[in-house]
Design a protein around this motif. Structure first.
Motif, PDB file in Angstrom:
ATOM      1  N   GLN A  87       0.831  -1.203   0.000  1.00 11.06           N
ATOM      2  CA  GLN A  87       0.000   0.000   0.000  1.00 11.06           C
ATOM      3  C   GLN A  87       0.866   1.254   0.000  1.00 11.06           C
ATOM      4  O   GLN A  87       1.904   1.315   0.651  1.00 11.06           O
ATOM      5  CB  GLN A  87      -0.909  -0.002   1.226  1.00 11.06           C
ATOM      6  N   SER A  88       0.421   2.277  -0.753  1.00 13.02           N
ATOM      7  CA  SER A  88       1.160   3.526  -0.850  1.00 13.02           C
ATOM      8  C   SER A  88       0.175   4.677  -1.016  1.00 13.02           C
ATOM      9  O   SER A  88      -1.029   4.513  -0.785  1.00 13.02           O
ATOM     10  CB  SER A  88       2.158   3.464  -2.008  1.00 13.02           C
ATOM     11  N   LEU A  89       0.686   5.833  -1.445  1.00 14.53           N
ATOM     12  CA  LEU A  89      -0.124   7.049  -1.547  1.00 14.53           C
ATOM     13  C   LEU A  89       0.102   7.739  -2.883  1.00 14.53           C
ATOM     14  O   LEU A  89       1.240   7.861  -3.348  1.00 14.53           O
ATOM     15  CB  LEU A  89       0.239   8.022  -0.418  1.00 14.53           C
ATOM     16  N   PRO A 106       3.632   7.433   4.563  1.00 12.49           N
ATOM     17  CA  PRO A 106       2.649   7.118   5.614  1.00 12.49           C
ATOM     18  C   PRO A 106       2.859   7.892   6.905  1.00 12.49           C
ATOM     19  O   PRO A 106       1.892   8.177   7.624  1.00 12.49           O
ATOM     20  CB  PRO A 106       2.835   5.609   5.818  1.00 12.49           C
ATOM     21  N   LEU A 156      -8.267  11.322   2.713  1.00 12.40           N
ATOM     22  CA  LEU A 156      -7.839  10.202   1.876  1.00 12.40           C
ATOM     23  C   LEU A 156      -9.031   9.567   1.178  1.00 12.40           C
ATOM     24  O   LEU A 156     -10.169   9.658   1.656  1.00 12.40           O
ATOM     25  CB  LEU A 156      -7.129   9.137   2.717  1.00 12.40           C
ATOM     26  N   SER A 182     -10.183   5.814  -0.793  1.00 13.53           N
ATOM     27  CA  SER A 182      -9.924   4.449  -1.229  1.00 13.53           C
ATOM     28  C   SER A 182     -11.259   3.840  -1.660  1.00 13.53           C
ATOM     29  O   SER A 182     -12.267   4.547  -1.729  1.00 13.53           O
ATOM     30  CB  SER A 182      -9.265   3.629  -0.114  1.00 13.53           C
ATOM     31  N   PRO A 192      -6.854  -1.805   1.388  1.00 10.91           N
ATOM     32  CA  PRO A 192      -6.300  -0.510   1.777  1.00 10.91           C
ATOM     33  C   PRO A 192      -7.253   0.329   2.622  1.00 10.91           C
ATOM     34  O   PRO A 192      -6.820   1.001   3.565  1.00 10.91           O
ATOM     35  CB  PRO A 192      -6.002   0.161   0.433  1.00 10.91           C
ATOM     36  N   VAL A 241      -6.456   1.694   6.495  1.00  2.00           N
ATOM     37  CA  VAL A 241      -6.555   3.083   6.949  1.00  2.00           C
ATOM     38  C   VAL A 241      -7.480   3.181   8.150  1.00  2.00           C
ATOM     39  O   VAL A 241      -7.183   3.874   9.137  1.00  2.00           O
ATOM     40  CB  VAL A 241      -7.048   3.992   5.802  1.00  2.00           C
ATOM     41  N   THR A 287      -5.186   6.235  -1.618  1.00  2.00           N
ATOM     42  CA  THR A 287      -4.354   5.174  -1.075  1.00  2.00           C
ATOM     43  C   THR A 287      -4.844   3.809  -1.522  1.00  2.00           C
ATOM     44  O   THR A 287      -6.029   3.487  -1.414  1.00  2.00           O
ATOM     45  CB  THR A 287      -4.276   5.235   0.467  1.00  2.00           C
ATOM     46  N   ASP A 325       0.742   0.106  -4.392  1.00  2.00           N
ATOM     47  CA  ASP A 325       1.643   0.938  -5.190  1.00  2.00           C
ATOM     48  C   ASP A 325       1.567   0.640  -6.684  1.00  2.00           C
ATOM     49  O   ASP A 325       1.650   1.544  -7.509  1.00  2.00           O
ATOM     50  CB  ASP A 325       3.086   0.800  -4.693  1.00  2.00           C
ATOM     51  N   THR A 383       6.168   1.798   0.983  1.00  3.08           N
ATOM     52  CA  THR A 383       4.936   1.041   1.184  1.00  3.08           C
ATOM     53  C   THR A 383       4.744   0.734   2.667  1.00  3.08           C
ATOM     54  O   THR A 383       5.701   0.661   3.429  1.00  3.08           O
ATOM     55  CB  THR A 383       4.967  -0.271   0.385  1.00  3.08           C
TER      56      THR A 383
END
Length: 268
Positions: A119-121, A133, A143, A145, A151, A155, A187, A190, A210
């Motif tokens: 998971q990333s941003l 993060p 955020l 998702s 993900p 969060v 989010t 990746d 990540t």
């Protein structure tokens, strides 16, 4: 990309391969749930064809199980619907960036993993305040998702007190909201974010390290006797070089750093 079939109308091919009276391919039929909105992974294109890593994996596995790619029906599998689609026999398999989790294994079986992400941003290019993060701690960032996704669950478990989470039906909707300024970051994994960043590199970027490990598997109905055959097909895909080729052709072009080849296990 293997998802689109091109037929050359030359000589006898016009009659044997492209004619309106072409006989349908023999062999079993499969209905496979994929994502329609993830660049490089699962996309329904404007001409109705499908492309992406998950499409390539589906066609490879189906071929090893005796199904011609023309006998595959692809349907959209949104995160919140995947278990139900399998349980209600609406699909034979789900190959849709479907993370293998203990909670999901209570309802469905998996083969794999065929890919490991994290998971990333995703943020707007000009954003210098969110760089990973750690930027989410004690913040008021907005955020986005997708409902029913791992993900989103991550969060809610780790950052519920410091960020506001919006959930939509697709990541495309999240990306559109990001571009409009309605949210601050998207989010998810990746590799998914890299596809969106590659579409608009002057406007979007993936930031930070990540903060999870997501093992993508082929989802099957609980107790499906085909699972060992799917596992064997995935091993062959990794060992014969097809996996590396599929990954480079689908997500490598985005600049995404290709992970190591996955180890296909009997009970993921």
């Amino acid at each position: 990309m293997r998802g689109a079939v091109v037929c050359a109308a030359v000589g006898m091919l016009l009659v044997a391969g492209c004619g309106g009276g072409e006989e349908p391919p023999a062999g079993p039929k499969l209905t496979v749930g994929i994502r329609f909105d993830q660049p490089g992974l699962g996309v329904r294109m404007s001409d109705g064809a499908f492309s992406g890593l998950d499409v390539d994996v589906a066609e490879y596995v189906a071929g090893r199980m005796g199904t011609d790619h023309r006998n595959i029906t692809f349907v959209e599998a949104r995160p919140a619907d995947r278990e139900t689609m399998l349980e209600q026999n609406k699909v034979d398999m789900v190959i849709a960036t479907y993370s293998i989790t203990d909670a999901r294994k209570q309802r469905v079986d998996f083969a794999g993993p065929y890919f490991v992400a994290g998971q990333s941003l995703l943020v707007r290019k000009a954003n210098a305040d969110i760089d990973g993060p750690e930027s989410l701690d004690n913040s008021d960032w907005r955020l986005c998702s997708v409902t029913g996704s791992t993900p989103a669950e991550n969060v809610q478990q780790s950052y519920a007190k410091s960020v506001t989470l919006q959930q939509h039906g697709s990541y495309r909707e999240c990306v559109d909201a990001l571009l409009k300024g309605d949210i601050d970051a998207v989010t998810t994994d990746d590799v998914i974010l890299a596809g969106y960043a590659a579409e608009q590199p002057d406007k979007l970027k993936v930031v930070g390290k990540t903060f999870s490990t997501e093992r993508y598997g082929v989802g099957l109905r609980k107790g499906d006797a085909r699972r060992p055959h799917v596992t064997t097909a995935l091993r062959e895909m990794v060992n014969d070089g097809s996996w590396e080729r599929f990954v480079h052709e689908s997500v490598g072009r985005s600049g995404y750093r290709i992970p190591a080849r996955p180890e296909i296990v009997d009970s993921p």
